[in-house]
Enzyme design. Sequence first.
Site, PDB file in Angstrom:
ATOM      1  N   HIS A   1      11.386  36.909 -29.473  1.00 22.80           N
ATOM      2  CA  HIS A   1      11.791  35.851 -31.059  1.00 22.80           C
ATOM      3  C   HIS A   1      12.673  37.300 -31.611  1.00 22.80           C
ATOM      4  O   HIS A   1      13.680  36.192 -33.010  1.00 22.80           O
ATOM      5  CB  HIS A   1      10.824  35.655 -32.406  1.00 22.80           C
ATOM      6  CG  HIS A   1      10.015  34.537 -31.636  1.00 22.80           C
ATOM      7  ND1 HIS A   1      10.442  33.145 -32.001  1.00 22.80           N
ATOM      8  CD2 HIS A   1       8.258  34.165 -30.695  1.00 22.80           C
ATOM      9  CE1 HIS A   1       9.627  31.990 -31.106  1.00 22.80           C
ATOM     10  NE2 HIS A   1       8.472  33.083 -30.629  1.00 22.80           N
TER      11      HIS A   1
ATOM     12  N   LYS B   1      17.457  28.050 -44.454  1.00 18.56           N
ATOM     13  CA  LYS B   1      16.953  29.008 -44.319  1.00 18.56           C
ATOM     14  C   LYS B   1      15.950  30.282 -45.534  1.00 18.56           C
ATOM     15  O   LYS B   1      16.991  30.363 -46.245  1.00 18.56           O
ATOM     16  CB  LYS B   1      17.941  29.690 -42.935  1.00 18.56           C
ATOM     17  CG  LYS B   1      19.056  30.439 -43.693  1.00 18.56           C
ATOM     18  CD  LYS B   1      19.759  30.296 -42.644  1.00 18.56           C
ATOM     19  CE  LYS B   1      20.490  29.216 -41.926  1.00 18.56           C
ATOM     20  NZ  LYS B   1      20.374  28.919 -40.795  1.00 18.56           N
ATOM     21  N   ARG B   2      15.232  31.353 -44.254  1.00 19.56           N
ATOM     22  CA  ARG B   2      14.436  32.114 -45.220  1.00 19.56           C
ATOM     23  C   ARG B   2      15.787  33.603 -45.745  1.00 19.56           C
ATOM     24  O   ARG B   2      16.569  33.652 -44.863  1.00 19.56           O
ATOM     25  CB  ARG B   2      13.759  33.159 -44.458  1.00 19.56           C
ATOM     26  CG  ARG B   2      12.308  31.816 -43.443  1.00 19.56           C
ATOM     27  CD  ARG B   2      11.341  32.549 -45.665  1.00 19.56           C
ATOM     28  NE  ARG B   2      11.011  33.813 -45.495  1.00 19.56           N
ATOM     29  CZ  ARG B   2       9.857  33.944 -45.675  1.00 19.56           C
ATOM     30  NH1 ARG B   2       8.765  33.682 -45.128  1.00 19.56           N
ATOM     31  NH2 ARG B   2       9.087  35.441 -46.397  1.00 19.56           N
TER      32      ARG B   2
ATOM     33  N   LYS C   1      21.021  36.884 -42.452  1.00 16.28           N
ATOM     34  CA  LYS C   1      21.385  35.169 -42.137  1.00 16.28           C
ATOM     35  C   LYS C   1      22.925  35.549 -43.280  1.00 16.28           C
ATOM     36  O   LYS C   1      23.435  33.959 -43.432  1.00 16.28           O
ATOM     37  CB  LYS C   1      20.397  34.832 -42.709  1.00 16.28           C
ATOM     38  CG  LYS C   1      19.103  34.415 -41.533  1.00 16.28           C
ATOM     39  CD  LYS C   1      17.560  33.775 -41.861  1.00 16.28           C
ATOM     40  CE  LYS C   1      16.450  33.670 -41.142  1.00 16.28           C
ATOM     41  NZ  LYS C   1      17.189  32.315 -40.308  1.00 16.28           N
TER      42      LYS C   1
ATOM     43  N   THR D   1      16.579  27.026 -35.383  1.00 18.21           N
ATOM     44  CA  THR D   1      16.369  25.374 -34.794  1.00 18.21           C
ATOM     45  C   THR D   1      17.240  24.973 -36.180  1.00 18.21           C
ATOM     46  O   THR D   1      17.211  24.007 -35.730  1.00 18.21           O
ATOM     47  CB  THR D   1      14.885  25.281 -35.287  1.00 18.21           C
ATOM     48  OG1 THR D   1      14.062  26.010 -35.900  1.00 18.21           O
ATOM     49  CG2 THR D   1      14.552  26.392 -33.490  1.00 18.21           C
TER      50      THR D   1
ATOM     51  N   LYS E   1      18.729  20.824 -35.822  1.00 17.66           N
ATOM     52  CA  LYS E   1      17.703  20.145 -37.119  1.00 17.66           C
ATOM     53  C   LYS E   1      19.196  19.378 -37.881  1.00 17.66           C
ATOM     54  O   LYS E   1      19.248  18.331 -37.752  1.00 17.66           O
ATOM     55  CB  LYS E   1      17.245  19.971 -38.077  1.00 17.66           C
ATOM     56  CG  LYS E   1      15.825  21.213 -37.781  1.00 17.66           C
ATOM     57  CD  LYS E   1      15.296  21.516 -38.615  1.00 17.66           C
ATOM     58  CE  LYS E   1      14.339  22.661 -37.891  1.00 17.66           C
ATOM     59  NZ  LYS E   1      13.560  23.592 -39.327  1.00 17.66           N
TER      60      LYS E   1
HETATM   61  C1  LIG Z   1      13.507  25.279 -39.458  1.00 17.64           C
HETATM   62  C2  LIG Z   1      13.098  25.423 -40.283  1.00 17.64           C
HETATM   63  C3  LIG Z   1      12.825  26.928 -40.636  1.00 17.64           C
HETATM   64  C4  LIG Z   1      14.415  27.276 -39.538  1.00 17.64           C
HETATM   65  O1  LIG Z   1      15.235  27.340 -39.416  1.00 17.64           O
HETATM   66  P1  LIG Z   1      16.590  28.565 -39.139  1.00 17.64           P
HETATM   67  O2  LIG Z   1      18.038  27.888 -39.602  1.00 17.64           O
HETATM   68  O3  LIG Z   1      16.439  28.247 -38.082  1.00 17.64           O
HETATM   69  O4  LIG Z   1      16.482  29.942 -39.661  1.00 17.64           O
HETATM   70  C5  LIG Z   1      12.541  27.287 -41.293  1.00 17.64           C
HETATM   71  N1  LIG Z   1      11.146  26.471 -42.140  1.00 17.64           N
HETATM   72  C6  LIG Z   1      11.654  25.537 -41.998  1.00 17.64           C
HETATM   73  C7  LIG Z   1      10.285  25.256 -43.225  1.00 17.64           C
HETATM   74  C8  LIG Z   1      12.302  24.474 -41.249  1.00 17.64           C
HETATM   75  O5  LIG Z   1      12.036  23.147 -41.014  1.00 17.64           O
END
Ligand SMILES: *Cc1c(COP(=O)(O)O)cnc(C)c1O
Length: 813
Positions: A354, A545-546, A551, A653, A657
């Site tokens: 990952h 995101k985190r 990032k 991901t 979304k």
């Molecule tokens: C999809 C998702 C992530 C991943 O987000 P990235 O932008 O790909 O880092 C992290 N936390 C939650 C709650 C998510 O639904």
Amino acid sequence: MLDVNTIKKNILNNLRIIIAKTPETATDMDWFNAIAYTLRRCLTEHWMASTHKYYQQDTKRVYYLSLEFLMGRSLIKSMLNLGIYEECEQALEQLGLSLDELAEIEPEPALGNGGLGRLAACFLDSMASLNLPGYGYGIRYEYGIFQQQFENGYQVEHPDNWLRYSNPWEFSRPEVLYPVHFGGQVVEYQDEQGRKGYDWKDTEEVMAMAYDTPIPGYATPSTNNLRLWTAKASRDFDLQYFSQGNYIKAVEDKNHSENLSKVLYPEDTHQMGRELRLRQEYFFVSASLQDIIRRYLAKHDDIRGLPDKVAIQLNDTHPALAIPELLRFLLDHFHLSWEEAWELTVRIFAYTNHTLLPEALETWPVWLFEKLLPRHLLIIYKINHRFLKDVSYHFPGDMDALRRMSLIGEEGEKHVRMSHLAVVGSHKVNGVAQLHTQLMKTTLFADFDRFFPGRIINKTNGITPRSWLHQANRPLAQLITQSIGQAWVTELSHLKKLIPLADEQKFRSEFREIKQNNKFKLAAFIKKELGLEINAHSMFDVQIKRIHEYKRQLLNLLHVITRYNQIRANPNIELIPRTVIFAGKAAPGYTIAKLIIKLINSVADIINHDPVIGSRLKVVFIPNYNVSNAMRIIPAADLSEQISTAGMEASGTGNMKLALNGALTIGTLDGANVEIREEVGNENIFIFGLSNHGVTDLKRRGYNAWDYYRENPELKQVLDMLSSGYFSPEAPSLFQPIIDALTHGNFMVLADYADYILCQKRVDELYQQPEEWTRQAILNVANMGQFSSDRTIKEYATEIWDVKPVEHQGFVC
Ligand SMILES: *Cc1c(COP(=O)(O)O)cnc(C)c1O
């Protein structure tokens, strides 16, 4: 099928018989449980039928081992998957209850940090929906990821006591109980035939007890199992101390063992190296393997047939101990030869990588292995010995290759390299996006790719369209179904039928109206939760995101401050109004990430209260990012910020979304952004910044952040404001560590600044043309078929697992 009247009757029955309340005395939580039990009964029927089918057909099963499952809530998902959402809504209405309000009562199981855990959840949904016999195995943490609050702009972490009010979706299985051993010593012995064997003895024992949660597929009775382990003290411990009359000591030790499954480690893409974490990893791996082997032996008596019935996927290296653990069973319990045991093991396992970030790569000190898992260490040494012999045979004279490829690293303190163990012990190793896989093959695992040609393959991540469109964005889902039928829910490539509709003005205006309504809803939520008034007609510019330096939330923030300066320099300027929305948690020990949160909140505080700015710019940090909040924010997003340093985001991901919900992406050529661009077309996405090659080149040539500072007056102004305390008048040097990080770090923020600002100008220009913006947004939705986790899982099933769908009869309830 359940009709409205039956649902109503069942809810009232459950309230009386299971909850023991009357409608007059029932709390919202009671009603929630009464509904959950109504759905659960139906799920259980399907589940038992599926379990029976798998058993009867003796089908090959996939086991997805993951230390994290970020499932989100189950109430609405269950209704939608069972196809009775409208019926439930009506039944509740007739009982005088609101489904939307009751759904908010459910605590979210947040047993994951971010992308990796959510991927596991999407995969479970896809496996069930594709009628694949897929089991999840993990840990039932008593406390999931912490809940984030802000105090004076700083993140404070609160324990996530998600099990406080019993969990109606799970079934405890006190009879499914396995011993897991730690410590002790290994003694060599010879059997009657003079063969060497190993005895692992004098260990301490912890019991693993199962909790099962049914995982329903969409529009199929196929229902799989997520089995999570909880730690229980072993009876042996009790007896030992009780017999010595030391009651208090016995209870204390019980606590000690049971602490094992107490809490999820909150670090995302970062290894902390705590002993308890290694214990967690071995605990869940050992219990899961015992369970898998027990299930196999219930039907078969030759262990050599195991790979015909079992495929095991390792979600990152966290469960990589499963490799030596299976070998231990095969060698020490079944007395297979090494060659035979090894062959079976490699056929069973596959490993998903990952991240390439060095700080995330798992290693464990050899001394810790010796202390906790001495038998496994011997097995790892033997794997390594045989492997390195092969390497030296294939690469004669290449001593450096041996050092680089060894499962044991010798730099500093001797350590076990879990990723090398996972690569050597698996028949397939996959990356999670094309660019990431290519980088795996050319950097981190280049030696292994040479040595095992064809072992490393790509499986680009995906998201389940059930959660991320059908459930999260009901209005858009309905518009799409009205327009092209409902097949897209299980065949996401059908969304391509929307392409011609992007040119129809009527469709565009319906699409735009839905987005606008979603924005009103999010604005109302922000008003209610944060007391902040935002302009729902402004562009919703979203980075959720985190919080992590790679990032680059800071790059986003530099743009925000630049915009702020533009308005202040020219108060009458006509700028596209923007609401910049952040959400995300920082690991509690990640100091700079926590300071980034404080900075975002401080900048928000100044900008949001500046009368000159008005509604042209607002900054909102929505606390406690989790699946429920993601489902609120994503349908309302106009712009999706995917701006990681090229080469550092394995896939992402969140990017998928947001695009699926009609946000346009501004992003770097990183992770799956590269493939999103290929699908939606370069003209329908905003790409900026250094490519992965650009980053590597610049680092080789020597990157001097101060050059960018000196040469760009806008950037200089922003950085000077940060370092002079403009956003922290009470503590002027508060944000100096951020300046240091920007100017010394290797995330290339300043190198990408100018291009990012230019790109944001292009975003503004397009937003000024709503018809064209909407057309591009529709084309994004229409071209996201590739990013369904159904596509990903079909690839795993055929190219890695060799498992096939199981036919099911129709719904039984
Ligand atoms: C999809 C998702 C992530 C991943 O987000 P990235 O932008 O790909 O880092 C992290 N936390 C939650 C709650 C998510 O639904």
